[in-house]
Design a protein around this motif. Sequence first.
Motif, PDB file in Angstrom:
ATOM      1  N   TYR A  44       0.831  -1.201   0.000  1.00 19.01           N
ATOM      2  CA  TYR A  44       0.000   0.000   0.000  1.00 19.01           C
ATOM      3  C   TYR A  44       0.867   1.253   0.000  1.00 19.01           C
ATOM      4  O   TYR A  44       1.702   1.444   0.876  1.00 19.01           O
ATOM      5  CB  TYR A  44      -0.915  -0.003   1.231  1.00 19.01           C
ATOM      6  CG  TYR A  44      -1.758   1.247   1.351  1.00 19.01           C
ATOM      7  CD1 TYR A  44      -2.655   1.606   0.358  1.00 19.01           C
ATOM      8  CD2 TYR A  44      -1.636   2.070   2.473  1.00 19.01           C
ATOM      9  CE1 TYR A  44      -3.424   2.753   0.469  1.00 19.01           C
ATOM     10  CE2 TYR A  44      -2.408   3.217   2.593  1.00 19.01           C
ATOM     11  CZ  TYR A  44      -3.291   3.558   1.585  1.00 19.01           C
ATOM     12  OH  TYR A  44      -4.043   4.696   1.699  1.00 19.01           O
TER      13      TYR A  44
ATOM     14  N   PRO B 217      -0.123   5.161  -0.489  1.00 20.62           N
ATOM     15  CA  PRO B 217      -1.093   6.218  -0.788  1.00 20.62           C
ATOM     16  C   PRO B 217      -0.460   7.302  -1.663  1.00 20.62           C
ATOM     17  O   PRO B 217       0.757   7.533  -1.559  1.00 20.62           O
ATOM     18  CB  PRO B 217      -1.460   6.746   0.602  1.00 20.62           C
ATOM     19  CG  PRO B 217      -0.313   6.359   1.479  1.00 20.62           C
ATOM     20  CD  PRO B 217       0.221   5.073   0.924  1.00 20.62           C
ATOM     21  N   PRO B 218      -1.231   7.900  -2.557  1.00 24.46           N
ATOM     22  CA  PRO B 218      -2.691   7.789  -2.703  1.00 24.46           C
ATOM     23  C   PRO B 218      -3.118   6.675  -3.669  1.00 24.46           C
ATOM     24  O   PRO B 218      -4.276   6.636  -4.068  1.00 24.46           O
ATOM     25  CB  PRO B 218      -3.063   9.152  -3.296  1.00 24.46           C
ATOM     26  CG  PRO B 218      -1.900   9.482  -4.166  1.00 24.46           C
ATOM     27  CD  PRO B 218      -0.681   8.941  -3.440  1.00 24.46           C
TER      28      PRO B 218
ATOM     29  N   ALA C 148      -4.089   2.949  -5.167  1.00 29.13           N
ATOM     30  CA  ALA C 148      -4.829   1.776  -4.696  1.00 29.13           C
ATOM     31  C   ALA C 148      -3.939   0.540  -4.770  1.00 29.13           C
ATOM     32  O   ALA C 148      -2.927   0.522  -5.476  1.00 29.13           O
ATOM     33  CB  ALA C 148      -6.087   1.576  -5.537  1.00 29.13           C
ATOM     34  N   THR C 149      -4.315  -0.487  -4.039  1.00 29.36           N
ATOM     35  CA  THR C 149      -3.490  -1.684  -3.925  1.00 29.36           C
ATOM     36  C   THR C 149      -4.243  -2.915  -4.419  1.00 29.36           C
ATOM     37  O   THR C 149      -5.279  -3.280  -3.872  1.00 29.36           O
ATOM     38  CB  THR C 149      -3.067  -1.921  -2.462  1.00 29.36           C
ATOM     39  OG1 THR C 149      -2.397  -0.765  -1.983  1.00 29.36           O
ATOM     40  CG2 THR C 149      -2.139  -3.120  -2.345  1.00 29.36           C
TER      41      THR C 149
ATOM     42  N   TRP D  41     -11.767   2.072  -0.277  1.00 27.85           N
ATOM     43  CA  TRP D  41     -11.624   1.708  -1.696  1.00 27.85           C
ATOM     44  C   TRP D  41     -10.171   1.402  -2.052  1.00 27.85           C
ATOM     45  O   TRP D  41      -9.879   0.490  -2.828  1.00 27.85           O
ATOM     46  CB  TRP D  41     -12.157   2.837  -2.569  1.00 27.85           C
ATOM     47  CG  TRP D  41     -11.801   2.694  -4.026  1.00 27.85           C
ATOM     48  CD1 TRP D  41     -10.703   3.214  -4.664  1.00 27.85           C
ATOM     49  CD2 TRP D  41     -12.534   1.965  -5.022  1.00 27.85           C
ATOM     50  NE1 TRP D  41     -10.709   2.853  -5.991  1.00 27.85           N
ATOM     51  CE2 TRP D  41     -11.830   2.096  -6.241  1.00 27.85           C
ATOM     52  CE3 TRP D  41     -13.710   1.222  -4.995  1.00 27.85           C
ATOM     53  CZ2 TRP D  41     -12.259   1.499  -7.420  1.00 27.85           C
ATOM     54  CZ3 TRP D  41     -14.148   0.637  -6.177  1.00 27.85           C
ATOM     55  CH2 TRP D  41     -13.438   0.774  -7.370  1.00 27.85           C
ATOM     56  N   ARG D  42      -9.242   2.156  -1.494  1.00 25.01           N
ATOM     57  CA  ARG D  42      -7.830   2.036  -1.887  1.00 25.01           C
ATOM     58  C   ARG D  42      -7.231   0.671  -1.563  1.00 25.01           C
ATOM     59  O   ARG D  42      -6.226   0.284  -2.146  1.00 25.01           O
ATOM     60  CB  ARG D  42      -7.000   3.135  -1.216  1.00 25.01           C
ATOM     61  CG  ARG D  42      -7.240   4.521  -1.799  1.00 25.01           C
ATOM     62  CD  ARG D  42      -6.567   5.590  -0.976  1.00 25.01           C
ATOM     63  NE  ARG D  42      -7.227   5.776   0.314  1.00 25.01           N
ATOM     64  CZ  ARG D  42      -6.701   6.478   1.314  1.00 25.01           C
ATOM     65  NH1 ARG D  42      -5.513   7.033   1.198  1.00 25.01           N
ATOM     66  NH2 ARG D  42      -7.371   6.612   2.444  1.00 25.01           N
TER      67      ARG D  42
ATOM     68  N   LEU E  69     -10.815  -1.864  -3.733  1.00 22.25           N
ATOM     69  CA  LEU E  69     -11.012  -1.726  -5.184  1.00 22.25           C
ATOM     70  C   LEU E  69     -12.326  -2.342  -5.644  1.00 22.25           C
ATOM     71  O   LEU E  69     -12.425  -2.853  -6.752  1.00 22.25           O
ATOM     72  CB  LEU E  69      -9.840  -2.354  -5.948  1.00 22.25           C
ATOM     73  CG  LEU E  69      -8.497  -1.633  -5.802  1.00 22.25           C
ATOM     74  CD1 LEU E  69      -7.384  -2.442  -6.438  1.00 22.25           C
ATOM     75  CD2 LEU E  69      -8.578  -0.260  -6.445  1.00 22.25           C
TER      76      LEU E  69
END
Length: 292
Positions: free
Chosen positions: A163, A165-166, A168-169, A246-247, A250
């Motif tokens: 992860y 940021p910003p 997504a993973t 969400w990050r 997904l």
Amino acid sequence: MPLPTLVCPDAPGLIERLHGRTLAVRVDEPEAIAGAARGVRSSDNELCCVICDALRPLADLDLRDDWDGVPIALGVPEAGRFRDLAPSIPRLRDLDLRVYLAADRPDNLVALRLLSSLGVPCCATFAGGAPDWAALTDLMTYALLASVPHAPIDPFEHIADHYEPPFATEWGATCFADPRCYLHLDEEGRVALARSELLAGVVIAEDVADIADEADLVSHPALVERAVRRLRLFEQDHPCARCPGWRVCLGTLADSLDTAPGCAAFFTEMLDVIDQRRDQRSRDREPVKWRP
């Protein structure tokens, strides 16, 4: 983007016509694991691992001597009784093996923590029904913040490690479900983006030879459509598109939002736990002494 690993059945005819590829071979019975590994290693291909979804509890399996040196993704319905499993723990630690358990069973969440605490790598899978989100949060927090030594529990470990940021993973790769990393073949060599799609007959190519290089895959309409489906969640003002988690989700569980509520709180909590883990590791890092 390198060509993905091919997840294929233990079919000698198929494996023999593949050349220079990395293969994850799927078998139906634990007794077939060693033979499948030998088959790939004697071909012009490289072995990623052997995938086996056993139909028996982990405690009931014979951990064979010929599994030594074989990377194994072992799915089981449950761990079984601990008193039956306990004698196998040293052997499980010695093997290059990861245990997969479905997260929708409360006893499996207990087993995942127990196996991890005993040094056995494992992974929670989310293909079934709704998990107990509170219990899953406890497991995730243990996996990422526990100070006592323990083996990794995916997908939590994978998400925390990747992860940034910003951004997504993606974490589908922990269960062979990310088509950027894994494609799925049937015995005829037809290609699908996921095992579920392969079983449903949804293929993106009639033969793996049709995807010869990275360009064939990156521009493939099916892979583009996969990305577009996620964007449509924002166009539709779907709850997933408004979720802080969400990050690290997904929209993976978007289709089961009505039947498995609670995922938003879970993934949002995971973001906080990941931040705590990074702060903890930053504090625990050995200070660097001055030098000219």
